[in-house]
Design a protein around this motif. Structure first.
Motif, PDB file in Angstrom:
ATOM      1  N   MET A   1      14.680  27.561  11.726  1.00 24.40           N
ATOM      2  CA  MET A   1      13.457  26.891  11.363  1.00 24.40           C
ATOM      3  C   MET A   1      12.573  27.866  10.592  1.00 24.40           C
ATOM      4  N   ARG A   2      11.748  27.307   9.743  1.00 22.53           N
ATOM      5  CA  ARG A   2      10.840  28.131   8.944  1.00 22.53           C
ATOM      6  C   ARG A   2       9.405  27.627   9.134  1.00 22.53           C
ATOM      7  N   PHE A   3       8.508  28.586   9.325  1.00 26.80           N
ATOM      8  CA  PHE A   3       7.089  28.292   9.447  1.00 26.80           C
ATOM      9  C   PHE A   3       6.353  29.134   8.420  1.00 26.80           C
ATOM     10  N   CYS A   4       5.308  28.581   7.827  1.00 29.16           N
ATOM     11  CA  CYS A   4       4.493  29.314   6.862  1.00 29.16           C
ATOM     12  C   CYS A   4       3.047  29.267   7.320  1.00 29.16           C
ATOM     13  N   GLN A   5       2.376  30.402   7.142  1.00 25.12           N
ATOM     14  CA  GLN A   5       0.995  30.524   7.584  1.00 25.12           C
ATOM     15  C   GLN A   5       0.165  31.246   6.536  1.00 25.12           C
ATOM     16  N   THR A   6      -1.142  31.088   6.653  1.00 26.31           N
ATOM     17  CA  THR A   6      -2.060  31.795   5.771  1.00 26.31           C
ATOM     18  C   THR A   6      -3.186  32.414   6.594  1.00 26.31           C
ATOM     19  N   LEU A   7      -3.742  33.482   6.061  1.00 27.85           N
ATOM     20  CA  LEU A   7      -4.856  34.183   6.689  1.00 27.85           C
ATOM     21  C   LEU A   7      -5.639  34.867   5.581  1.00 27.85           C
ATOM     22  N   THR A   8      -6.940  34.970   5.755  1.00 25.27           N
ATOM     23  CA  THR A   8      -7.779  35.659   4.777  1.00 25.27           C
ATOM     24  C   THR A   8      -8.254  36.984   5.366  1.00 25.27           C
ATOM     25  N   LEU A   9      -8.087  38.042   4.587  1.00 24.29           N
ATOM     26  CA  LEU A   9      -8.597  39.356   4.962  1.00 24.29           C
ATOM     27  C   LEU A   9     -10.053  39.475   4.535  1.00 24.29           C
ATOM     28  N   LYS A  10     -10.756  40.431   5.104  1.00 18.44           N
ATOM     29  CA  LYS A  10     -12.095  40.746   4.624  1.00 18.44           C
ATOM     30  C   LYS A  10     -11.961  41.166   3.162  1.00 18.44           C
ATOM     31  N   ASN A  11     -12.816  40.670   2.320  1.00 18.25           N
ATOM     32  CA  ASN A  11     -12.702  40.921   0.887  1.00 18.25           C
ATOM     33  C   ASN A  11     -13.328  42.274   0.521  1.00 18.25           C
ATOM     34  N   GLU A  12     -12.715  43.329   1.066  1.00 18.70           N
ATOM     35  CA  GLU A  12     -13.154  44.697   0.815  1.00 18.70           C
ATOM     36  C   GLU A  12     -11.915  45.501   0.422  1.00 18.70           C
ATOM     37  N   PRO A  13     -11.826  45.928  -0.842  1.00 20.25           N
ATOM     38  CA  PRO A  13     -10.616  46.596  -1.332  1.00 20.25           C
ATOM     39  C   PRO A  13     -10.100  47.722  -0.442  1.00 20.25           C
ATOM     40  N   GLU A  14     -10.994  48.533   0.118  1.00 24.29           N
ATOM     41  CA  GLU A  14     -10.547  49.639   0.967  1.00 24.29           C
ATOM     42  C   GLU A  14      -9.841  49.119   2.229  1.00 24.29           C
TER      43      GLU A  14
ATOM     44  N   GLN B   1      -9.191  41.534   9.211  1.00 25.06           N
ATOM     45  CA  GLN B   1      -9.093  40.089   9.030  1.00 25.06           C
ATOM     46  C   GLN B   1     -10.460  39.427   9.043  1.00 25.06           C
ATOM     47  N   ASP B   2     -10.629  38.438   8.186  1.00 20.95           N
ATOM     48  CA  ASP B   2     -11.908  37.735   8.047  1.00 20.95           C
ATOM     49  C   ASP B   2     -11.993  36.592   9.054  1.00 20.95           C
ATOM     50  N   CYS B   3     -12.002  36.974  10.341  1.00 17.56           N
ATOM     51  CA  CYS B   3     -12.095  36.008  11.428  1.00 17.56           C
ATOM     52  C   CYS B   3     -12.630  36.723  12.660  1.00 17.56           C
ATOM     53  N   ASP B   4     -12.913  35.973  13.689  1.00 15.22           N
ATOM     54  CA  ASP B   4     -13.453  36.539  14.916  1.00 15.22           C
ATOM     55  C   ASP B   4     -12.486  37.576  15.483  1.00 15.22           C
ATOM     56  N   ALA B   5     -12.975  38.741  15.831  1.00 15.47           N
ATOM     57  CA  ALA B   5     -12.137  39.828  16.356  1.00 15.47           C
ATOM     58  C   ALA B   5     -11.448  39.441  17.656  1.00 15.47           C
ATOM     59  N   ASN B   6     -11.999  38.480  18.392  1.00 11.49           N
ATOM     60  CA  ASN B   6     -11.398  38.059  19.656  1.00 11.49           C
ATOM     61  C   ASN B   6     -10.471  36.868  19.507  1.00 11.49           C
ATOM     62  N   ALA B   7     -10.276  36.398  18.291  1.00 16.58           N
ATOM     63  CA  ALA B   7      -9.409  35.242  18.059  1.00 16.58           C
ATOM     64  C   ALA B   7      -7.958  35.605  18.356  1.00 16.58           C
ATOM     65  N   THR B   8      -7.222  34.631  18.853  1.00 17.27           N
ATOM     66  CA  THR B   8      -5.786  34.830  19.064  1.00 17.27           C
ATOM     67  C   THR B   8      -5.078  34.779  17.720  1.00 17.27           C
ATOM     68  N   SER B   9      -3.838  35.219  17.706  1.00 14.36           N
ATOM     69  CA  SER B   9      -3.051  35.152  16.482  1.00 14.36           C
ATOM     70  C   SER B   9      -2.975  33.713  15.974  1.00 14.36           C
ATOM     71  N   ALA B  10      -2.813  32.761  16.888  1.00 13.26           N
ATOM     72  CA  ALA B  10      -2.723  31.350  16.507  1.00 13.26           C
ATOM     73  C   ALA B  10      -4.032  30.846  15.902  1.00 13.26           C
ATOM     74  N   GLU B  11      -5.149  31.433  16.292  1.00 12.76           N
ATOM     75  CA  GLU B  11      -6.432  31.037  15.728  1.00 12.76           C
ATOM     76  C   GLU B  11      -6.674  31.694  14.375  1.00 12.76           C
ATOM     77  N   LYS B  12      -6.104  32.877  14.160  1.00 14.51           N
ATOM     78  CA  LYS B  12      -6.283  33.601  12.903  1.00 14.51           C
ATOM     79  C   LYS B  12      -5.376  33.037  11.808  1.00 14.51           C
ATOM     80  N   TRP B  13      -4.106  32.966  12.126  1.00 16.00           N
ATOM     81  CA  TRP B  13      -3.101  32.515  11.167  1.00 16.00           C
ATOM     82  C   TRP B  13      -3.010  30.997  11.243  1.00 16.00           C
ATOM     83  N   GLN B  14      -3.216  30.334  10.122  1.00 11.89           N
ATOM     84  CA  GLN B  14      -3.192  28.877  10.074  1.00 11.89           C
ATOM     85  C   GLN B  14      -1.847  28.388   9.555  1.00 11.89           C
TER      86      GLN B  14
END
Length: 110
Positions: free
Chosen positions: A1-14, A87-100
């Motif tokens: 099976m294949r699953f695909c997810q997306t996540l946004t990082l903080k938009n800071e190059p460093e 990652q541009d999400c709550d630091a306490n979020a689970t992986s399932a909450e971060k990755w959509q």
């Protein structure tokens, strides 16, 4: 099976560069844990601050059950906490909450 997810990082190059560097040295326990729950391979692609992940699993993989099990394995929570700084999400979020999870909308083979 294949699953695909997306996540946004903080938009800071460093931070983005550091996130990319971190993934050149993923802790062995993280890869081992993925295999234990039935993840056969995982790829992450980046475009600016946007990430795209492809997860290939065994046929009887159940996303909710097996990802919940993965979260309990050694060092997984530590890894999630460590990478959350990028990652541009709550630091306490689970992986399932971060990755959509994404819906497949096109397949040239079908």
């Amino acid at each position: 099976m294949r699953f695909c997810q997306t996540l946004t990082l903080k938009n800071e190059p460093e931070l983005i560069n550091k996130y990319l560097e971190v993934h050149k040295h993923v802790w062995p326990e993280i890869i081992e844990g993925q295999h234990q729950v039935g993840i056969q391979s995982m790829e992450i692609y980046a475009h600016g601050s946007q990430l795209f992940m492809i997860v290939d699993t065994c046929d009887d993989f159940n996303w909710e059950r097996d990802m919940a099990r993965l979260a309990t394995l050694p060092r997984q929570a530590e890894w999630e906490a460590y990478v959350s700084q990028f990652q541009d999400c709550d630091a306490n979020a689970t992986s399932a909450e971060k990755w959509q999870l994404m819906d497949k909308i096109f397949d040239s083979e079908e």
